[in-house]
Each structure stands twice: as structure tokens, then as C-alpha cells.
Design an enzyme around this catalytic site. Structure first.
Site, mmCIF file in Angstrom:
data_model
loop_
_atom_site.group_PDB
_atom_site.id
_atom_site.type_symbol
_atom_site.label_atom_id
_atom_site.label_comp_id
_atom_site.label_asym_id
_atom_site.label_seq_id
_atom_site.Cartn_x
_atom_site.Cartn_y
_atom_site.Cartn_z
ATOM 1 N N GLU A 166 -3.714 -40.711 6.141
ATOM 2 C CA GLU A 166 -3.591 -41.051 4.976
ATOM 3 C C GLU A 166 -2.081 -40.172 4.016
ATOM 4 O O GLU A 166 -2.263 -39.588 3.422
ATOM 5 C CB GLU A 166 -4.322 -41.585 3.729
ATOM 6 N N GLY A 167 -1.954 -39.374 5.249
ATOM 7 C CA GLY A 167 -1.044 -38.140 4.644
ATOM 8 C C GLY A 167 -1.283 -36.823 4.671
ATOM 9 O O GLY A 167 -2.733 -36.962 4.059
#
Length: 648
Positions: free
Chosen positions: A421-422
Site C-alpha cells: 500500500e505504498g
């Protein structure tokens, strides 16, 4: 097909997908501007009694299910969550924890959703990953926020009970650059829907999903604005093939796939939110969805603290417990402080999410970044404390009669959180972009260039008016008054530190923008330090606020909470001080130039004695070029690059 999109094209796509409005206040935004708005997070919103009762009842049921019906070592051995476990989670309601009761879900608050994920993750990380990929970024969340009422009523009850969902964004050669997306959704000639073609990589739950959200590029044409669009797609439609189930270092039970779409028909009614809204839907969903990542990290850190404490008290060397020796004692103290700080940041951010009065995009991103970085270090330190037993598998320990502590599994499972997620690097850029948003609004044309003389003159006047008012506020403040924040007792000095250093951080950011101007967006390591300082300041504030909340809600633990908060704040302040020094005393430029020499092959001779077991050939296979022409006419926005978020 057009050539690879340029840096500017990629930047435009990402910038066009940002939430540009700040309709609600943001503690994080104000912190980076040097305005310490403690009132936005203190006192914390009280938990609603009904939400607590519902949440505690579910946690009790979940605990019983995990301990009585889930063999965590079996999941690790077989690299698979048994079907009866997944069915049991559905029967328990765990697939619908975040889905409102009106649509068949449990309607848990963010606070209790996080507690449930933490409990499941401590038992086995693959279970919490399954639940989070399904609910935090899978179909339920986009539908809740952007779906039509018809879509919600058709799908949310199924998703709450027995339908597993996945989120398909990442592609084999796309990573965090949405402008390179090559999966297309071409409108049909009869106007009834779209035909999707492309391949998606790293879709968690993608190997067992019943329905997915897929992001694809709609070509611009008459009647179609085009752009990245989100589609709801049942997995049993013709043309969908799960090509491969990915196998990883950790998270051995997750069902992660490479999925191919060959001319898959999706009707118009399965578009979520409208054409061209896909990337914005993804990024908006992640604002609160990201809070699942620090939840995973916190659960691992607290478990690491428990393991290290018990082992350090029992294991003896040189006549006394190893925890009595200073090197191990230092690690125990660091683990205790870190665990409290991460819990404080997660609790504050989660209550903000439930309260819905603040914009929490920066706070959630900081919690994810901070939790994953400190969490990795914490588990590594626990393994070091355990010594050889930390490197040995739980299965091996059990076979020779020792407590099957899953230390090495925890290390493997934790590592992905700095990427999920990043990645840390993308999170630095994303948060930095939000942190300098106000500056770009008032002085972007001045700092970044590209305007004519007349426009630049107007921009200079506008910027001058803003900075003439704003900059003087960074000179003095409550942090310089000894009695400030006295209601926090012994912790007041840490809040005074944050207030002073938030102003220092704002001044430093302003200096960096003035010094580097348009080049600042390429100073990723410098921007990373600015963001990391903000994370430390947010963490310190959360620790003080959380200790105060514990003191009010659990008076018998007041002193212990203050001690743990003080421990963490001291650690965080020293990290922040080092980062401030490194802003201007570093070797970033020399390192960058050295890296370019490495890339050019100048030192390739140094690798001649390496025997490469992977063999020859490229690191990545060749894939079709993305439809870059779809983005060329997006409005240009001069701003530091923000990539799309790497997904699970």
C-alpha cells in the site's frame, strides 16, 4: 501505441487524481505549516458505548475461533488458509466487519476493526491480510464511498457473508506509476459496456476471489471522457484467468495472483463512480484503508515486546537474566517505548477516522509509514534478543520440545509492510506533496517557473502577501513558554518540543523550497527527512494525547501510561534532532552522483567474481506499451511527483 509516458505525463496523471480540496481541518497539514493545532486531536473523541459493546462481543468470538479452530502452524506448513477457516470467518461475520449493519455487515468502528485485525494478525498474518485486502481496499470500501445504491444492495450483503473480494491495480511493469497502466477497457460498439484486456499482478485474494475491483484505462473517444476507471467484476466471467499464484518470503497463506483479462465484458452498470475516477477512488479508499497496515505492525511490535520480555527474564548468561545486561536492557526499553508510540498513533488516527470531523489523509499515511519502518526494526531487534532461537523456525523449536515462538516467521511477514500500500519511498513523496500543498497554491508559479512575466509578477505579489503574514508566526509560540500545556503534567515538555519544532520544520521546508525551487521534487531523500520529522512530531503528540486518554478512561494505569509515553517521546525527540541536522549536513548529492556511476557500469568490474544463480537475461519480461496518449491532454500541474500506491 505510444511510447512510454514521460515523467511530466506521469506526474500529471497522479496530480489529477489527488484530492485537492481540504474541506475538513487536518492536524497533519497544520503541523507541516508550523501551526500546532492540538485542539484537533485532544481531547480524543470518546468511544460510543454501543460501538464498544458490539466490538468487544466480536473480539471475544474471534478470539475463541482463532484459538480453538485455527492451526496457525498448519497454515505455515501448507502455505494455505484452509477452506473451513475461511468459511468460519464468514460465518463469524469477519468478512463484513466494516460493512454497515444495514447491508448485512457488523458495522464495527475503525478502532474495533483495527483491534480485530491485530488479533487475527498475531495468530497468523495471512488471516489479517485476507480480511484487510477484502475490506480495507477490496470491493466493500469503494462501494461504500462511491458505489450506487443498487450496487451496494446487490453486493455488500454477499461480501459481508461469503464473497471474497480483491483489488486489481498493479501490473507487471507499472509499479507506482499509473501513467504506465496498459490494461484497457474499450467501450463496446452497442454502448452496453466495455471489453477489458490486460494483466494484473500481486492481487491479494486474487487466487480465490469471487468478485474484484479492477482498474483499467478507458480510451478517450466521442461520448467517453476516458481515463483510469474502476470496474466491479465477478470472477466467473468468461475471459478471466488466474495464471499464477505468487509465492513470497512471508505471508505464506495468502492467495496472491497474476490475473489475465482477455476480452472480458463488463456492463455499464458495473462501473464504480464514473469514467476516469478510478485512481481517485483508489487513493481515497486508502486514506482510511491504510490504517490496517500500522495495525499489523503494532500487533507484531507488541508481540515482539512480549517475546523479548519473557525470554530476557528467563534466559541467563554470566549468572543473571540477559535483560539485566545493558545491551539487552536498551533493546527492551526501545521496544516498550516504540510499542506505546505506535499504539498511540494508531488509536489517535483511528478515532479521528471514526469521528469524521477531520481530514486524515496525512495522519493515516504517517501512521503507515512510521509503523512499517519502526515495526521492521522492532521485530529485527526481537530476533536479535532471541539469538539462535530467533532464527530457528517455530516448527523446529516444537520438534525439540521448546516453546514454538514464531520469531523468524514474524520477521518474514513483517518485511512486506514497508512495501504494501505504498512503499516507504512512495509514501515520502505522497506525504511531501500534501505537506507543501499550501506553498504550491500560493507560490507554485514563483518557485517552479513556467509562467510568463505578467503572470509571474501576479504570483510574486500573491506569494508575498501570504508569506508576509505567515512567516512571522513561525518565530515564537507556546513551545517557548515554560507553563504551556501544563495540563499534561510531566509530558508537557514534549508538547512544547513539538510546538517549537513544528515551526522549525515549516521554516526548513520554506528554506528548501526557496533553495531548490523546481529541483525540490527531485530531492527525494531531503523530502523524506522532512516527512520523517513530521512523523516523529505526530508520534510524540499522539503519545501524550493517548496517555492522557488512558488516564481518563483507566485511572489505575495513569502513571504507567505516562512513563511509557515519556520513554517513547525521548526516543522520538532524539531521532527528530538527528533528522533536523541531516537536512543540511548530508552527502545526498555525492551519493546520487555515485549511484549514476554505478548505473552506467563504471564499477561493473567489481562484480566479476559474482556467480549469479539467477542466470542471464532481463529482470523483467517485455510487456505492451501503455496507452500514454490517454494522458497527454490532462492539465499540467507543477508539483512534486506523487505515484499511485502499490497495492496488495
Amino acid at each position: 501505441m505510444a511510447s512510454n509516458p514521460s515523467y511530466q505525463q506521469s506526474k500529471r496523471v497522479a496530480e489529477a487524481s489527488r484530492e485537492t480540496e481540504w474541506t475538513k481541518p487536518s492536524f497533519g497539514k497544520e503541523l507541516f505549516l508550523g501551526n500546532f493545532r492540538l485542539d484537533l486531536i485532544h481531547p480524543q473523541a470518546e468511544l460510543r458505548p454501543a460501538a464498544v459493546e458490539r466490538g468487544e462481543a466480536f473480539l471475544k468470538s474471534l478470539r475463541a475461533f482463532l484459538t480453538e479452530r485455527v492451526d496457525r502452524r498448519q497454515i505455515e506448513r501448507e502455505a494455505k488458509i484452509p477452506e473451513d477457516v475461511i468459511q468460519g470467518l464468514g460465518d463469524l461475520g469477519a468478512l463484513g466487519m466494516k460493512i454497515p449493519e444495514g447491508y448485512g455487515g457488523l458495522g464495527l468502528s475503525q478502532v474495533y476493526y483495527n483491534k480485530a485485525l491485530a488479533m487475527a494478525g498475531t495468530w497468523h498474518s495471512s488471516i489479517s491480510t485476507l480480511l484487510s485486502a477484502h475490506q480495507s481496499i477490496g470491493l466493500p470500501e469503494p462501494l461504500r464511498h462511491f458505489g450506487s445504491e443498487e450496487q451496494k444492495r446487490q453486493w455488500l450483503p454477499k461480501l459481508a457473508k461469503d464473497h471474497i473480494s480483491a483489488f486489481l491495480l498493479t501490473e507487471p511493469d507499472v509499479g507506482s506509476d499509473p501513467a504506465r497502466m496498459s490494461t484497457t477497457a474499450v467501450p463496446t460498439e452497442d454502448g452496453t459496456g466495455y471489453r477489458i484486456n490486460g494483466t494484473k499482478l500481486w492481487a491479494t485474494n486474487g487466487a480465490i476471489a469471487d468478485v474484484v475491483v479492477i482498474m483499467a484505462v478507458v480510451p478517450r473517444s466521442d461520448g467517453h471522457k476516458g481515463g483510469i476507471t474502476a470496474f466491479l467484476c465477478p470472477y466467473d466471467r468468461p475471459g478471466i484467468t488466474v495464471e499464477h499464484r505468487n509465492d513470497f518470503m512471508g505471508l505464506k497463506g495468502i492467495e496472491n495472483s497474476v490475473t489475465r483479462f482477455d476480452d472480458v465484458f463488463v456492463p455499464n452498470e458495473d462501473v464504480i463512480g464514473g469514467e476516469g475516477k478510478g485512481l481517485r477512488i483508489a487513493l481515497t479508499t486508502l486514506n482510511t484503508g491504510r490504517l490496517s497496515l500500522p495495525t499489523f505492525c503494532l500487533s507484531m511490535v507488541k508481540y515482539s515486546l512480549k517475546i523479548a520480555r519473557e525470554w530476557s527474564a528467563e534466559r541467563k548468561q554470566w549468572g543473571r537474566p540477559i535483560g539485566k545486561h545493558d545491551p539487552i536492557a536498551q533493546k527492551l526499553a526501545w521496544l516498550a517505548g516504540t510499542a506505546f508510540g505506535l499504539e498511540a498513533m494508531l488509536d489517535v488516527s483511528s478515532r479521528l477516522a471514526d469521528d469524521e470531523r477531520n481530514d486524515i489523509r496525512i495522519e493515516a499515511a504517517l501512521a503507515k509509514l512510521y509503523g512499517s519502518e519502526l515495526g521492521w526494526t522492532a521485530v529485527d531487534e526481537m530476533v536479535q534478543v532471541r539469538g539462535g532461537r530467533g532464527y530457528e523456525t517455530a516448527e523446529s523449536l516444537a520438534q525439540r520440545g521448546e516453546k514454538p515462538v514464531p520469531a523468524e516467521q514474524m520477521l518474514r511477514d513483517m518485511r512486506i509492510n514497508r512495501i504494501f500500500e505504498g512503499s516507504t519511498e512512495i509514501m515520502h513523496l505522497l506525504i511531501a506533496r500534501e505537506a507543501v500543498d499550501q506553498h504550491l497554491q500560493v507560490a507554485g508559479d514563483v518557485l517552479l517557473g513556467g509562467s510568463g512575466l505578467a503572470d509571474k509578477a501576479k504570483a510574486v505579489a500573491k506569494a508575498g502577501a501570504f508569506y508576509a503574514t505567515w512567516f512571522p508566526t513561525l518565530t515564537t509560540g507556546a513551545g517557548q513558554r515554560p507553563g504551556s500545556f501544563s495540563e499534561f503534567g510531566d509530558l508537557a515538555r514534549h508538547l512544547r518540543y513539538v510546538e517549537r519544532h513544528s515551526r522549525k520544520l515549516a521554516r526548513s521546508t520554506f528554506y528548501a523550497m526557496g533553495r531548490y525551487q523546481a529541483r525540490l521534487e527531485h530531492k527525494g531523500h531531503l523530502l523524506g527527512r522532512i516527512v520523517d520529522i513530521g512523523a516523529e512530531l505526530y508520534g510524540i503528540t499522539c503519545a501524550c494525547v493517548y496517555a492522557d486518554t488512558i488516564a481518563r478512561e483507566q485511572p489505575d494505569r495513569r502513571q504507567q501510561a505516562v512513563e511509557l509515553a515519556d520513554l517513547f517521546c525521548g526516543q522520538a525527540r532524539r531521532r527528530a534532532d538527528r533528522l533536523f541536522t541531516a537536512l543540511w549536513a548530508n552527502d545526498d548529492d555525492a551519493q546520487y552522483e555515485a549511484a549514476q556511476q554505478v548505473l552506467s557500469g563504471r564499477y561493473e568490474w567489481f562484480e566479476e567474481d559474482v556467480l549469479d544463480p539467477a542466470g542471464d537475461g532481463p529482470m523483467m519480461p517485455t510487456h505492451p506499451e501503455p496507452a500514454a496518449e490517454q494522458y497527454e491532454r490532462l492539465p499540467a500541474v507543477a508539483a512534486p511527483e506523487v505515484g499511485a500506491t502499490a497495492t496488495r
